[in-house]
Scaffold this motif. Sequence first.
Motif, PDB file in Angstrom:
ATOM      1  N   ARG A 137      49.153  75.026 145.754  1.00 52.48           N
ATOM      2  CA  ARG A 137      48.617  75.899 145.039  1.00 52.48           C
ATOM      3  C   ARG A 137      48.655  76.719 144.515  1.00 52.48           C
ATOM      4  O   ARG A 137      48.687  77.819 145.177  1.00 52.48           O
ATOM      5  N   ALA A 138      48.691  77.414 142.612  1.00 55.43           N
ATOM      6  CA  ALA A 138      48.978  78.871 142.756  1.00 55.43           C
ATOM      7  C   ALA A 138      48.436  78.730 141.541  1.00 55.43           C
ATOM      8  O   ALA A 138      48.443  78.163 140.028  1.00 55.43           O
ATOM      9  N   VAL A 139      47.853  79.970 140.619  1.00 60.56           N
ATOM     10  CA  VAL A 139      47.668  80.221 139.817  1.00 60.56           C
ATOM     11  C   VAL A 139      47.486  80.866 139.279  1.00 60.56           C
ATOM     12  O   VAL A 139      46.791  82.140 139.633  1.00 60.56           O
ATOM     13  N   GLU A 140      48.724  81.573 138.433  1.00 60.61           N
ATOM     14  CA  GLU A 140      48.231  82.914 138.339  1.00 60.61           C
ATOM     15  C   GLU A 140      48.783  83.851 136.964  1.00 60.61           C
ATOM     16  O   GLU A 140      48.574  83.115 135.761  1.00 60.61           O
ATOM     17  N   TRP A 157      48.863  77.548 135.713  1.00 60.48           N
ATOM     18  CA  TRP A 157      47.958  76.520 136.955  1.00 60.48           C
ATOM     19  C   TRP A 157      48.853  75.784 137.412  1.00 60.48           C
ATOM     20  O   TRP A 157      49.087  74.340 137.235  1.00 60.48           O
ATOM     21  N   LEU A 158      48.604  75.518 138.581  1.00 62.31           N
ATOM     22  CA  LEU A 158      49.635  75.033 139.906  1.00 62.31           C
ATOM     23  C   LEU A 158      48.380  74.696 140.724  1.00 62.31           C
ATOM     24  O   LEU A 158      48.286  74.694 141.335  1.00 62.31           O
ATOM     25  N   ALA A 178      39.731  66.813 136.944  1.00 64.95           N
ATOM     26  CA  ALA A 178      38.465  67.219 137.363  1.00 64.95           C
ATOM     27  C   ALA A 178      38.439  68.417 138.366  1.00 64.95           C
ATOM     28  O   ALA A 178      37.771  68.661 138.474  1.00 64.95           O
ATOM     29  N   GLU A 179      40.156  68.545 138.581  1.00 64.43           N
ATOM     30  CA  GLU A 179      40.418  70.584 139.100  1.00 64.43           C
ATOM     31  C   GLU A 179      39.827  71.464 137.266  1.00 64.43           C
ATOM     32  O   GLU A 179      39.762  72.546 137.274  1.00 64.43           O
ATOM     33  N   LEU A 180      40.712  70.927 136.539  1.00 64.58           N
ATOM     34  CA  LEU A 180      41.157  71.666 135.739  1.00 64.58           C
ATOM     35  C   LEU A 180      39.850  71.960 133.790  1.00 64.58           C
ATOM     36  O   LEU A 180      39.310  72.952 133.949  1.00 64.58           O
ATOM     37  N   GLY A 181      39.522  70.633 134.602  1.00 71.80           N
ATOM     38  CA  GLY A 181      38.486  70.747 133.025  1.00 71.80           C
ATOM     39  C   GLY A 181      36.997  72.019 134.052  1.00 71.80           C
ATOM     40  O   GLY A 181      37.076  73.419 132.864  1.00 71.80           O
ATOM     41  N   PRO A 182      36.905  72.529 134.632  1.00 72.44           N
ATOM     42  CA  PRO A 182      35.552  73.248 135.495  1.00 72.44           C
ATOM     43  C   PRO A 182      36.437  74.715 136.321  1.00 72.44           C
ATOM     44  O   PRO A 182      36.246  75.513 135.712  1.00 72.44           O
ATOM     45  N   PHE A 183      37.684  74.717 135.942  1.00 68.00           N
ATOM     46  CA  PHE A 183      38.841  75.968 135.674  1.00 68.00           C
ATOM     47  C   PHE A 183      38.554  76.277 134.894  1.00 68.00           C
ATOM     48  O   PHE A 183      38.611  77.856 134.350  1.00 68.00           O
ATOM     49  N   LEU A 184      38.905  75.611 133.053  1.00 67.80           N
ATOM     50  CA  LEU A 184      38.394  76.417 131.819  1.00 67.80           C
ATOM     51  C   LEU A 184      37.208  77.469 131.908  1.00 67.80           C
ATOM     52  O   LEU A 184      37.168  77.873 131.496  1.00 67.80           O
TER      53      LEU A 184
END
Length: 337
Positions: A112-115, A166-167, A190-196
């Motif tokens: 996983r990676a978020v760049e 957002w990977l 469930a991961e993307l919502g909190p990330f935003l």
Amino acid sequence: MTSRREGRPGGRREGHRPRGRLRRTLLAGAVAAAVVLPVSAAASPAVPAPIPAAVGEQEPLQAVYAAHRTGLAEAARMAADAGRPGRADRLHTMEAGGAAQFLAFDGRGTGRAVEVFGDLATADRIAVLVPGSDTTLDTYQRFREGASALHVRLSAAHPRAAVVAWLGYDTPGTVSTTVLTADRADEAAAELGPFLSHLERLAGPGARMSLLCHSYGTVVCARTATGSPVTDVVLYGSPGTGADSAADLPTAARVWAGRGGSDWIGNVPHVRLGQVGFGTDPVDPAFGARPFRAGPGGHSDYLKPGSESLDSLAGIVLGTAGGGAGRAAATPEVPRA
């Protein structure tokens, strides 16, 4: 003697139900055959990697970036020591000579990676890219190239723009049964919502965000509750979202949809049978999304430099795009460099 036909309610034939089951089975098979193409990635689930760096939410961005670059370098070293030079080389490429900006990195399994591309702290226009199937650390470069191309395009017109690749979930394999159901999408949402929400706190005051979702990523976005900073949700190359209409999505943002003229996803049956398939085509006017011009490109061409689709997506992010639900959208006017 009572015949079989007379003994069935309504005079239905004995063979009616089996034919119905056969028809549904064939239809499900059509969905699978249309989606499952020979383009699966060479995932490397057994490659060793360190535990992701632990950074607090209050850490300065530069400290977060530095911690994940260290983890990335260690993952590359461990992959090389384990006799996995291909993964090691790909991770070294991701380091970008020590200039890469990762909000998150996990080299374990398919990864996983978020760049971040651009200055997130000062950005007032932020595009978050959500990828589809077969996006892993082994295929990350193609995802990164698209994010970089969008950032270059945005920056030519608006210096305070940033792109986040957002990977942040385990994408399904294109050649797998998981790509036909929403299970992975539910986990990702469930991961993307909190990330935003976290991204909102990191960004500059008043920043507006756009969620750009490709292929299976559109299924993820269709399940993600977005807050007020997300002004636009864009679906492209979509197999369907599982929703019947844009109004059913858990967002107050404008919803856009587009598909390239050569995108094979257009040949996928947009049906849903129980838990299989994703239903209504988002580019169908009945879905109610705002259409945008995607040009003649194929499934992997939406962020290709110089493409009409890239211009359209940039226009949506910058808020200069025209068009409305149920009618042809005007080409967004985005100044060229």
